[in-house]
Design a protein around this motif. Structure first.
Motif, short mmCIF file in Angstrom:
data_model
loop_
_atom_site.label_atom_id
_atom_site.label_comp_id
_atom_site.label_asym_id
_atom_site.label_seq_id
_atom_site.Cartn_x
_atom_site.Cartn_y
_atom_site.Cartn_z
N LEU A 28 0.85 -1.18 0.00
CA LEU A 28 0.00 0.00 0.00
C LEU A 28 0.89 1.23 0.00
O LEU A 28 1.65 1.45 0.94
N TYR A 29 0.81 2.00 -1.08
CA TYR A 29 1.54 3.27 -1.17
C TYR A 29 0.57 4.40 -0.84
O TYR A 29 -0.63 4.31 -1.12
N VAL A 44 5.11 8.00 -0.33
CA VAL A 44 5.86 8.40 -1.53
C VAL A 44 5.53 9.86 -1.82
O VAL A 44 4.49 10.37 -1.42
N THR A 45 6.44 10.50 -2.52
CA THR A 45 6.25 11.90 -2.88
C THR A 45 5.68 11.99 -4.28
O THR A 45 6.36 11.66 -5.26
N LEU A 46 4.43 12.40 -4.37
CA LEU A 46 3.76 12.57 -5.65
C LEU A 46 2.85 13.79 -5.56
O LEU A 46 2.23 14.04 -4.54
N VAL A 54 1.91 10.76 -11.67
CA VAL A 54 1.14 9.73 -10.97
C VAL A 54 1.01 8.49 -11.85
O VAL A 54 1.18 7.35 -11.39
N THR A 55 0.73 8.70 -13.12
CA THR A 55 0.59 7.59 -14.07
C THR A 55 1.91 6.82 -14.18
O THR A 55 1.91 5.58 -14.18
N GLU A 60 5.50 2.10 -12.90
CA GLU A 60 6.77 1.63 -12.32
C GLU A 60 6.55 0.64 -11.19
O GLU A 60 7.29 -0.35 -11.06
N LYS A 61 5.53 0.86 -10.39
CA LYS A 61 5.30 0.03 -9.20
C LYS A 61 4.22 -1.03 -9.42
O LYS A 61 3.84 -1.71 -8.46
#
Length: 426
Positions: A28-29, A44-46, A54-55, A60-61
């Motif tokens: 869970l991010y 995470v920094t978004l 964000v996309t 990536e994850k």
């Protein structure tokens, strides 16, 4: 599965807390999160306004589901961008998110779908609003059309208060949100909130709650984003809930789908229980804050599975949502100065001492400073408790409040007062 949760408030902490309990969740991010969310998610920094970033993070994850907590990214069209990239998203696209993004949009929908609501007029200038105001009695409800963090609604008791509110809104007091102003008749009755999940076709009820908007005890002082809530709202009887589904929720979902802008996510209906039956005050396009906190404490289903079903259009396969028979109540601890300029930096202690199976402290406006927890916003903590009755949950929540150390904080001492009074009367 991997989930990305967007947001940083008490609502998002409650969602993260519940999502983290799902056996389906691998990682869970949360972005940007807060110190409480950090205990059950990877921060995470978004920037939610950077749709491309964000996309790219989701690619990536290998993110399987994006859960958008607050309303601003939805009204900004983030869900559209993510869906265009093939991602599953919990939250409506930009067009149907106007249910929250524009009071006038919702009022017009009520006209088209014959949804019961207050009489209203949309105005686009101070002069027009002043002229239309003469058609309403007092008190009158004056609403900034756009997003105003839950504070763009004024109930004017006098003609002078009404004119001052119009001058403030059209004068830029609420920024772009006040470029258009909706005038409404004042409805009499008790307010309640009803929640439903929909994937644009299937609809399932998700419980009820009652919020406390005014900053002071006895519902006094200015409106806030919410000083506390409890669930269920027993004033919303099963018969009334069925009426709300039939006359308000279902016509909304069906009309938006028929017009080519299907709504997918949670529909949060603010209701007035009038002598003529339930009427829609407004819609929110996301879980309420602090209503989400009490709903998550009562939810017995796997939240991750439920939100994924909404996001993938398979809600009809899920069946009814299961809520605990227990009650839940949350008390908002705010920083001194709220809802004006809150005092930041106040030390917070004792959370671990008061937390337990029946008490959860959800972080809202908190931060870490040199390793210590401090206030970093207006609404700082949500002290949330369960009990066999609202009275029991209330007593448990205030016992936890009194066990915390937060010298620069304050709270209302009467959250749940209506329902507690009804319980005492039997």
């Amino acid at each position: 599965m991997n989930i990305l949760l967007l947001g940083s408030g008490g609502r998002e902490h409650a969602l993260a807390w519940k999502l983290s309990q799902s056996p389906r969740v691998t990682t869970l991010y949360a972005a940007p999160g807060n110190p409480g969310i950090a205990q059950c998610a990877t921060l995470v920094t978004l920037d939610a306004t950077d749709h491309a970033a964000v996309t790219a993070f989701c690619a990536e994850k290998d993110v399987d589901l994006v859960v958008v907590g607050p309303e601003a990214p939805l009204v900004d069209g983030l869900a559209d961008s993510l869906r265009a990239a093939g991602l599953a998203v919990f939250g409506p696209d930009k067009a149907p998110a106007q249910l929250e993004g524009s009071k006038g949009f919702t009022k017009n929908l009520c006209d088209r779908a014959a949804i019961p609501t207050a009489a209203y007029v949309r105005t686009t200038s101070l002069e027009q609003a002043r002229a239309e105001l003469t058609k309403f009695g007092l008190p009158v409800v004056i609403k900034a059309d756009g997003l105003a963090a839950g504070k763009g609604v004024i109930i004017a008791e006098t003609a002078g208060e009404a004119d001052a509110a119009l001058v403030d809104m059209f004068g830029g007091g609420f920024g772009a949100a006040g470029a258009e102003v909706v005038l409404e008749e004042f409805m009499t009755g008790e307010e309640a909130s009803f929640f439903a999940l929909t994937d644009g076709k299937a609809i399932v009820a998700f419980g009820s709650a009652q919020d406390h908007k005014r900053v002071g005890d006895g519902d006094t002082g200015p409106n806030t984003g919410g000083m506390g809530a409890y669930s269920p709202a027993r004033v919303l009887t099963p018969a009334l809930e069925a009426e709300v589904m039939d006359r308000i929720i279902r016509p909304t979902v069906n009309t938006l789908a028929a017009e080519g802008t299907p709504y997918s996510g949670v529909l949060y209906a603010g209701l007035m229980l009038t002598a003529e039956g339930p009427k829609l005050i407004e819609y929110n396009a996301r879980f309420g804050d602090p209503e989400c906190q009490v709903l998550m404490m009562r939810l017995q289903d796997d939240l991750a599975a439920l939100l994924l079903a909404v996001a993938t259009g398979t809600l009809a396969d899920h069946g009814p949502v299961t809520m605990s028979d227990n009650c839940a109540l949350t008390v908002v601890m705010a920083a001194k100065g709220y809802p004006g300029t809150p005092e930041k930096g106040g030390a917070i202690g004792g959370i671990e001492m008061v937390s337990g199976p029946q008490v959860q402290i959800f972080h809202a406006g908190t931060a870490l400073k040199d390793g210590a927890l401090v206030a970093n916003g207006g609404r700082v903590l949500n002290v949330t408790a369960t009990g066999s009755s609202i009275g029991e949950a209330q007593a448990r929540a205030y016992e936890a409040v009194d066990g915390l150390s937060f010298p620069t904080g304050f709270c209302r001492r009467d959250i749940g007062w209506r329902e507690v009074a009804r319980e005492r009367q039997g």
